[in-house]
Write a protein that holds these residues in place. Structure first.
Motif, PDB file in Angstrom:
ATOM      1  N   HIS A  18      -9.567   3.208  -2.684  1.00 53.70           N
ATOM      2  CA  HIS A  18      -9.925   4.351  -3.532  1.00 53.70           C
ATOM      3  C   HIS A  18     -10.933   5.272  -2.847  1.00 53.70           C
ATOM      4  O   HIS A  18     -10.833   6.501  -2.944  1.00 53.70           O
ATOM      5  N   HIS A  19     -11.906   4.700  -2.176  1.00 56.10           N
ATOM      6  CA  HIS A  19     -12.990   5.495  -1.599  1.00 56.10           C
ATOM      7  C   HIS A  19     -12.734   5.925  -0.156  1.00 56.10           C
ATOM      8  O   HIS A  19     -13.540   6.683   0.409  1.00 56.10           O
ATOM      9  N   GLU A  77     -10.981  -1.041  -4.400  1.00 58.47           N
ATOM     10  CA  GLU A  77     -12.172  -0.219  -4.224  1.00 58.47           C
ATOM     11  C   GLU A  77     -12.184   0.420  -2.843  1.00 58.47           C
ATOM     12  O   GLU A  77     -12.488   1.610  -2.689  1.00 58.47           O
ATOM     13  N   GLN A 128     -16.736   1.851 -14.096  1.00 58.91           N
ATOM     14  CA  GLN A 128     -16.424   3.258 -13.837  1.00 58.91           C
ATOM     15  C   GLN A 128     -14.982   3.464 -13.372  1.00 58.91           C
ATOM     16  O   GLN A 128     -14.402   4.524 -13.601  1.00 58.91           O
ATOM     17  N   TYR A 129     -14.394   2.443 -12.747  1.00 54.79           N
ATOM     18  CA  TYR A 129     -13.082   2.597 -12.122  1.00 54.79           C
ATOM     19  C   TYR A 129     -12.049   1.655 -12.736  1.00 54.79           C
ATOM     20  O   TYR A 129     -12.386   0.646 -13.356  1.00 54.79           O
ATOM     21  N   TRP A 130     -10.785   1.974 -12.515  1.00 54.38           N
ATOM     22  CA  TRP A 130      -9.702   1.238 -13.173  1.00 54.38           C
ATOM     23  C   TRP A 130      -9.679  -0.248 -12.830  1.00 54.38           C
ATOM     24  O   TRP A 130      -9.325  -1.082 -13.668  1.00 54.38           O
ATOM     25  N   TRP A 131     -10.037  -0.600 -11.593  1.00 54.53           N
ATOM     26  CA  TRP A 131      -9.955  -2.014 -11.208  1.00 54.53           C
ATOM     27  C   TRP A 131     -10.987  -2.886 -11.923  1.00 54.53           C
ATOM     28  O   TRP A 131     -10.854  -4.105 -11.949  1.00 54.53           O
ATOM     29  N   ASP A 132     -11.994  -2.271 -12.506  1.00 56.96           N
ATOM     30  CA  ASP A 132     -12.972  -3.061 -13.256  1.00 56.96           C
ATOM     31  C   ASP A 132     -12.327  -3.743 -14.465  1.00 56.96           C
ATOM     32  O   ASP A 132     -12.863  -4.731 -14.976  1.00 56.96           O
ATOM     33  N   GLU A 164     -22.709   4.808  -8.325  1.00 58.22           N
ATOM     34  CA  GLU A 164     -21.553   4.172  -8.950  1.00 58.22           C
ATOM     35  C   GLU A 164     -22.003   3.022  -9.843  1.00 58.22           C
ATOM     36  O   GLU A 164     -23.040   2.410  -9.619  1.00 58.22           O
TER      37      GLU A 164
END
Length: 284
Positions: free
Chosen positions: A108-109, A105, A86-90, A82
């Protein structure tokens, strides 16, 4: 690449799991460094989550540590792959405090989630008006742009229920949280009606701890238990006005599994819970 100043909870967890594997093998950081032809400080940074590590190096270390738990090794390798952005919260990095990113995070996982809430409706199930009321009540008062950023982030967390395979989520909510009239009768009623709608979503189970419960349950903070893709990666998040804490020690995980199981046992069934939520909403 210089060490990270603020690793995410997931990055720190990867390092902690590698440290556990090394400790179980009875090896020192110096020996692990020798295996990777690096220095001891680099191993320390990796195990603290301050440095990344490749999937290939994880597999080499696992072999060196005599770990043959392939599901765990592959789960750690997946975390290593990762990357930031890569993910929306970034998108909220540098806008919201790290704790907001960490809970997104975690959810999500997670393979599945169980939660307990005693004072407010769980954040992931809040309506926009209800959540706004809570954010506007923060002391000291938040700037309007911070309220809006927190609100948008909270609404986006519900994306885990819009997947092809929604994340299973069991939420246990105390009746006291349902009877709070944050924002007034209209907002409180709309929140309860939305909770009824959510209770029909695939994979969502909502249980209520009624005031009539006669068994004491030690609940002082809201709790989220996120199951990992392998049991070793289960995580507990405890929320409080002073921020969230993340626990992953085996003893802590066992304790909170038992606590959630005991709480579920004294709670209403999902159908009984829907009837009570509907009744409270009609009273408003």
């Amino acid at each position: 690449m210089p060490p990270r100043d603020n690793p995410t909870v997931r990055q720190a967890r990867l390092g902690a799991e590698l440290q556990k594997l090394r400790g179980a093998a009875g090896l020192t950081a110096r020996e692990a460094a020798g295996m990777l032809a690096t220095d001891q400080a680099k191993i320390s940074h990796i195990e603290a989550g301050r440095n990344g590590v490749s999937a290939e190096r994880i597999r080499r270390l696992a072999s060196f540590y005599a770990c043959d738990d392939q599901p765990l090794i592959e789960a750690l390798a997946a975390i290593a792959a990762e990357h930031r952005g890569q993910y929306w919260w970034d998108e909220y990095r540098g806008i919201l405090a790290p704790g907001f990113l960490d809970i997104a995070e975690l959810e999500h996982h997670a393979a599945s989630i169980r939660s307990i809430q005693t004072f407010v409706v769980p954040g992931i199930f809040q309506t926009e008006d209800y959540a706004r009321t809570l954010f506007e009540g923060v002391v000291p008062a938040l700037p309007p742009e911070q309220v809006e950023a927190r609100l948008e982030h909270r609404m986006r967390r519900r994306g885990i229920f819009g997947r092809e395979e929604p994340t299973p989520y069991e939420s246990i909510i105390h009746e006291s949280a349902l009877r709070m009239r944050f924002g007034g009768r209209k907002i409180a009623r709309e929140q309860l009606e939305y909770l009824l709608e959510i209770s029909e979503w695939p994979g969502v189970v909502i249980r209520v701890i009624p005031f009539t419960n006669e068994r004491y349950i030690d609940l002082t903070h809201s709790i989220v238990y996120a199951a990992g893709v392998v049991p070793q990666l289960d995580t507990v998040q405890i929320d409080s006005p002073f921020g969230g804490r993340y626990l992953d020690a085996a003893a802590d995980l066992k304790r909170f599994r038992t606590l959630i199981d005991n709480t579920a046992n004294v709670s209403m069934t999902p159908e009984e819970s829907r009837h009570l939520i509907h009744h409270i909403a009609r009273e408003l």
